[in-house]
Design a protein around this motif. Sequence first.
Motif, PDB file in Angstrom:
ATOM      1  N   GLU A 159       0.909   9.719  12.830  1.00 47.75           N
ATOM      2  CA  GLU A 159       1.340   9.508  11.451  1.00 47.75           C
ATOM      3  C   GLU A 159       2.060   8.158  11.316  1.00 47.75           C
ATOM      4  OE1 GLU A 159       0.791  11.392   8.672  1.00 47.75           O
ATOM      5  OE2 GLU A 159      -0.611  12.394  10.039  1.00 47.75           O
ATOM      6  N   PRO A 160       1.963   7.516  10.141  1.00 48.34           N
ATOM      7  CA  PRO A 160       2.688   6.253   9.927  1.00 48.34           C
ATOM      8  C   PRO A 160       4.176   6.424  10.146  1.00 48.34           C
ATOM      9  CG  PRO A 160       1.091   6.634   8.174  1.00 48.34           C
ATOM     10  CD  PRO A 160       1.137   7.895   8.972  1.00 48.34           C
ATOM     11  N   LYS A 161       4.799   5.420  10.719  1.00 48.56           N
ATOM     12  CA  LYS A 161       6.221   5.485  11.039  1.00 48.56           C
ATOM     13  C   LYS A 161       7.006   4.533  10.148  1.00 48.56           C
ATOM     14  CE  LYS A 161       5.632   6.792  15.881  1.00 48.56           C
ATOM     15  NZ  LYS A 161       4.218   7.132  15.671  1.00 48.56           N
ATOM     16  N   ALA A 162       8.187   4.985   9.759  1.00 49.87           N
ATOM     17  CA  ALA A 162       9.069   4.146   8.948  1.00 49.87           C
ATOM     18  C   ALA A 162       9.632   3.018   9.801  1.00 49.87           C
ATOM     19  CB  ALA A 162      10.207   4.980   8.358  1.00 49.87           C
ATOM     20  N   THR A 163       9.724   1.844   9.220  1.00 50.85           N
ATOM     21  CA  THR A 163      10.236   0.680   9.947  1.00 50.85           C
ATOM     22  C   THR A 163      10.829  -0.301   8.953  1.00 50.85           C
ATOM     23  OG1 THR A 163       9.647  -1.074  11.517  1.00 50.85           O
ATOM     24  CG2 THR A 163       8.026  -0.535   9.835  1.00 50.85           C
ATOM     25  N   ALA A 164      11.552  -1.267   9.482  1.00 48.77           N
ATOM     26  CA  ALA A 164      12.096  -2.320   8.624  1.00 48.77           C
ATOM     27  C   ALA A 164      10.992  -3.314   8.288  1.00 48.77           C
ATOM     28  CB  ALA A 164      13.251  -3.038   9.323  1.00 48.77           C
ATOM     29  N   GLY A 165      10.996  -3.830   7.081  1.00 48.27           N
ATOM     30  CA  GLY A 165       9.978  -4.797   6.686  1.00 48.27           C
ATOM     31  C   GLY A 165      10.217  -5.291   5.274  1.00 48.27           C
ATOM     32  N   ARG A 166       9.635  -6.406   4.974  1.00 46.60           N
ATOM     33  CA  ARG A 166       9.780  -6.973   3.632  1.00 46.60           C
ATOM     34  C   ARG A 166       8.635  -6.519   2.738  1.00 46.60           C
ATOM     35  NH1 ARG A 166       8.393 -13.333   5.014  1.00 46.60           N
ATOM     36  NH2 ARG A 166       6.177 -13.048   5.460  1.00 46.60           N
ATOM     37  N   GLY A 167       8.768  -6.758   1.455  1.00 51.52           N
ATOM     38  CA  GLY A 167       7.747  -6.336   0.516  1.00 51.52           C
ATOM     39  C   GLY A 167       6.422  -7.019   0.762  1.00 51.52           C
ATOM     40  N   GLY A 168       5.348  -6.262   0.687  1.00 50.44           N
ATOM     41  CA  GLY A 168       4.018  -6.797   0.940  1.00 50.44           C
ATOM     42  C   GLY A 168       3.369  -6.106   2.119  1.00 50.44           C
ATOM     43  N   THR A 169       2.369  -6.749   2.695  1.00 54.87           N
ATOM     44  CA  THR A 169       1.587  -6.145   3.773  1.00 54.87           C
ATOM     45  C   THR A 169       1.379  -7.148   4.887  1.00 54.87           C
ATOM     46  OG1 THR A 169       0.414  -4.760   2.167  1.00 54.87           O
ATOM     47  CG2 THR A 169      -0.566  -4.976   4.350  1.00 54.87           C
ATOM     48  N   GLN A 170       1.499  -6.667   6.100  1.00 54.38           N
ATOM     49  CA  GLN A 170       1.165  -7.470   7.285  1.00 54.38           C
ATOM     50  C   GLN A 170       0.086  -6.730   8.066  1.00 54.38           C
ATOM     51  OE1 GLN A 170       3.572  -7.823  11.120  1.00 54.38           O
ATOM     52  NE2 GLN A 170       3.974  -9.825  10.191  1.00 54.38           N
ATOM     53  N   ILE A 171      -1.055  -7.401   8.260  1.00 52.03           N
ATOM     54  CA  ILE A 171      -2.174  -6.809   9.001  1.00 52.03           C
ATOM     55  C   ILE A 171      -2.353  -7.600  10.283  1.00 52.03           C
ATOM     56  CG2 ILE A 171      -4.632  -6.328   8.985  1.00 52.03           C
ATOM     57  CD1 ILE A 171      -4.491  -5.891   6.023  1.00 52.03           C
ATOM     58  N   THR A 172      -2.328  -6.890  11.408  1.00 53.59           N
ATOM     59  CA  THR A 172      -2.465  -7.511  12.726  1.00 53.59           C
ATOM     60  C   THR A 172      -3.744  -7.003  13.380  1.00 53.59           C
ATOM     61  OG1 THR A 172      -0.061  -7.584  12.938  1.00 53.59           O
ATOM     62  CG2 THR A 172      -1.353  -7.909  14.937  1.00 53.59           C
ATOM     63  N   VAL A 173      -4.630  -7.930  13.718  1.00 60.09           N
ATOM     64  CA  VAL A 173      -5.897  -7.611  14.385  1.00 60.09           C
ATOM     65  C   VAL A 173      -5.821  -8.171  15.791  1.00 60.09           C
ATOM     66  CG1 VAL A 173      -8.400  -7.856  14.324  1.00 60.09           C
ATOM     67  CG2 VAL A 173      -7.097  -7.722  12.178  1.00 60.09           C
ATOM     68  N   GLU A 174      -5.904  -7.297  16.787  1.00 54.69           N
ATOM     69  CA  GLU A 174      -5.796  -7.725  18.180  1.00 54.69           C
ATOM     70  C   GLU A 174      -7.074  -7.374  18.944  1.00 54.69           C
ATOM     71  OE1 GLU A 174      -1.368  -7.264  19.640  1.00 54.69           O
ATOM     72  OE2 GLU A 174      -1.944  -5.472  18.523  1.00 54.69           O
ATOM     73  N   ILE A 222       0.859  -1.188   0.000  1.00 60.03           N
ATOM     74  CA  ILE A 222       0.000   0.000   0.000  1.00 60.03           C
ATOM     75  C   ILE A 222       0.894   1.238   0.000  1.00 60.03           C
ATOM     76  CG2 ILE A 222      -1.822   1.232   1.250  1.00 60.03           C
ATOM     77  CD1 ILE A 222      -2.470  -1.456   2.632  1.00 60.03           C
ATOM     78  N   GLU A 223       0.543   2.199  -0.810  1.00 56.94           N
ATOM     79  CA  GLU A 223       1.326   3.431  -0.878  1.00 56.94           C
ATOM     80  C   GLU A 223       1.231   4.207   0.439  1.00 56.94           C
ATOM     81  OE1 GLU A 223       3.287   4.372  -3.157  1.00 56.94           O
ATOM     82  OE2 GLU A 223       2.768   3.086  -4.883  1.00 56.94           O
ATOM     83  N   ARG A 224       2.307   4.899   0.784  1.00 54.80           N
ATOM     84  CA  ARG A 224       2.342   5.704   2.015  1.00 54.80           C
ATOM     85  C   ARG A 224       1.255   6.761   2.009  1.00 54.80           C
ATOM     86  NH1 ARG A 224       1.740   8.981   5.219  1.00 54.80           N
ATOM     87  NH2 ARG A 224       3.229  10.057   6.608  1.00 54.80           N
ATOM     88  N   GLU A 225       0.951   7.320   0.857  1.00 62.29           N
ATOM     89  CA  GLU A 225      -0.055   8.388   0.782  1.00 62.29           C
ATOM     90  C   GLU A 225      -1.463   7.869   1.030  1.00 62.29           C
ATOM     91  OE1 GLU A 225       2.195   7.729  -1.471  1.00 62.29           O
ATOM     92  OE2 GLU A 225       3.616   9.395  -1.171  1.00 62.29           O
ATOM     93  N   ASP A 226      -1.697   6.566   0.837  1.00 63.87           N
ATOM     94  CA  ASP A 226      -3.045   6.011   1.014  1.00 63.87           C
ATOM     95  C   ASP A 226      -3.331   5.581   2.442  1.00 63.87           C
ATOM     96  OD1 ASP A 226      -3.499   6.393  -1.661  1.00 63.87           O
ATOM     97  OD2 ASP A 226      -2.938   4.352  -2.237  1.00 63.87           O
ATOM     98  N   LEU A 227      -2.337   5.532   3.292  1.00 64.74           N
ATOM     99  CA  LEU A 227      -2.536   5.007   4.647  1.00 64.74           C
ATOM    100  C   LEU A 227      -3.508   5.844   5.494  1.00 64.74           C
ATOM    101  CD1 LEU A 227       1.071   3.796   5.562  1.00 64.74           C
ATOM    102  CD2 LEU A 227      -0.937   2.409   4.993  1.00 64.74           C
ATOM    103  N   ALA A 283       7.182  -1.982  -3.744  1.00 66.15           N
ATOM    104  CA  ALA A 283       8.454  -2.262  -4.408  1.00 66.15           C
ATOM    105  C   ALA A 283       9.293  -1.003  -4.575  1.00 66.15           C
ATOM    106  CB  ALA A 283       8.193  -2.914  -5.764  1.00 66.15           C
ATOM    107  N   ASP A 284       8.636   0.146  -4.726  1.00 65.82           N
ATOM    108  CA  ASP A 284       9.362   1.396  -4.947  1.00 65.82           C
ATOM    109  C   ASP A 284       9.804   2.057  -3.649  1.00 65.82           C
ATOM    110  OD1 ASP A 284       8.876   1.003  -7.624  1.00 65.82           O
ATOM    111  OD2 ASP A 284       7.039   2.222  -7.610  1.00 65.82           O
TER     112      ASP A 284
END
Length: 749
Positions: A164-179, A87-92, A139-140
Amino acid sequence: MDVDMMEPRGTKRPIEEPEASRKPRKIRALDPDVVNKIAAGEIIVAPMHALKELIENAVDAGSTSLEILVKEGGLKLLQITDNGHGIEREDLPILCERFTTSKLKEFEDLTSIATYGFRGEALASISHIAHLTVTTKTADSSCAWRAHYSDGKLVPSKPGQSAEPKATAGRGGTQITVEDLFYNVPTRRRAFRSASEEYAKVLDVVGRYAVHCSGVAFSCRKHGDAGVSISTTAASNTIDRIRQIHGSAVANELVEFSVKDDKLGFSSSGLATNANYHVKRTTILLFINHRSVESTAIKRAVEQTYSAFLPKGGHPFVYLDIEIEPHRLDVNVHPTKREVNFLNEDEIIETICDEIRSKLAQVDSSRTFLTQTLLPSVQTLAPPNRDTEAGPSAPKTPAASKKPYENNLVRTDSRVRKITSMLTPTMHRTSTTTTDADAAAQATATQTFLDEGFQYETTDREPLKVTLTSVKALRATVRNAMHNTLTETIAGHTYVGLVDEQRRVAAIQSGVKLYLIDYGMFCNEFFYQVGLTDFGNFGTIKLDPAPKLIDIIRIAADAAIENMQLQAGNTAAAKEEREIFTKAPETVAQTLIDRREMLSEYFSIEISDDGHLLTIPLLLKGYLPSLGKLPRFLMRLGPYVNWEDEQECFRTFLRELAAFYAPEKLPRQASSMQNGNSQVQEGEYQGGPQDAEDEEDEYIWTRRAQMVRMLEHVVFPALRARLVATTGLLKGVVEVADLKGLYRVFERC
């Protein structure tokens, strides 16, 4: 004592009411927060519905791998990780607002929708009844971005921080966590009976999409468990996916069907079980335009179709994929999208059921069974004569009659008659009556044969404590790949017999089922696991006299060169490869000599300073690997072992060691040894090789007899005690008989 009685329910209001109470109540607009929670309650009814929406979003994002983690049935934690486009940063900032979507622009687009999602309500609904965290990377993007949501809006991860969303280390794709799902709806949270029941529903959702979504790998595990509950690879076909999720009993009885009708605007394909399989409840995996849905009409029609083929109370398993022209389909008829409406429903269902009925009728043809009056090696013994008034020929009445075969008969004693007695004899054996003394002698001879060439000595060396992180990581990898059902099957099996020593096939029984297994594949994995378990604590096999290391490797190199000459001739490429193999023995030998200290400490391979091979590892007492494979094993330790990385070094070395220890393929015997005149009796092989006319090499004959005994008395007992069967071994097992299934077949015949 006066007691105030409550007014009973349902009592009409009296006519004499205050004037104010008879006025109509004021209509007000609901608070947006209340509206969102009501909508969320319609869309996310249970954890399985939240997961369904997240899986569909992940597949829409072009993912080829989905990893799902569940805690307390999804109520405490529900996490899905994909490798999609992100997901693009601007869409978050608007990601979790209602009716925000990238898949729909106008209402008319519903008539051509080709994605799972389209309304933009899933993440919004989840954020209103749970704590939602999204970590995504495109990817970009140079880094991943993590955002926290509540009530559809961005919130800080901790009080006082920015939302605001924070920069972090991560691999390509999306991880969604529901708690903490339904944390603010306590009534619904308390309505769930048990976490295990919700987890079973979650597995059902994952299993449905894992079967349907070809090219997508799925894994689902419970939080805290080392093994996975569901695991499929991206390369698996549909039948393999059904086998992994629903079992071999279903996968072995599937019939493929397909139908298409341009007039009705649909095409359908799928897999359905034949008449040999039935259970108490119908299982239908129904997908319409790749969306998992439910249809009472289709289920009722399928059950009616099978009623003519299955016994009363029997139900089928059906995987059905229907594709309908989008403009004939209405996908927006249910909040959770589990139902759809489509045109010509009755005609389409009838067409599909006719095709299934046709396929079942082809499979359900008449069966022919071969019979024989007497099985091979069965001797008829006359009962002993008794001095009675009726004479010696009078029939004997048993004291208690018992039915010889039962529906739940389980093999419990491996010494009883084996399947090999019914096969064409592969060895000459003597046909004599076995007494107790003979049996004891045979047992002694068996142990002597197994220990032939071994002289065991006990050393005083202290066991090595392995604290290497690399070895622990390799062991954890094996545990994570564990297949529970197959492990239990091997742990409780009874060895039946060797079927084919060239294809390395043996028969085992577990419960009331008979299996053929590729013991070469199983032994390869078993000895690799032994290498990890006993790492640094192997026994040793002393070679006396000790051969020179380079001479052994040169044997393998010469064989490779000779093979290349036969296949490639004298081309330039072939000459270059032969030159490489000519120089290989010196290079590989020097590599092993330089690392002889590590080889001695970890792998019990001792090499002298002058390059003599003194010992090789002993992985299993009583089992002798084929020393004919030793030259190839030593030569492969050069190019096929990664000596640079510690973990990869241990893994590749142990894989080569396991391949060396795996039983070799033996050539089939000469036809003269397989004639029908050979007398066969269950017991041990006796005598030596055939006469000179049979022309079978004495070493091969000895090795074959040795392998038969080692498999039965050493290898398979070790597999039963120690093997952790992994999912990769499923392709090496074939179920060939099920006692209950055979009874049903004969009942129908």
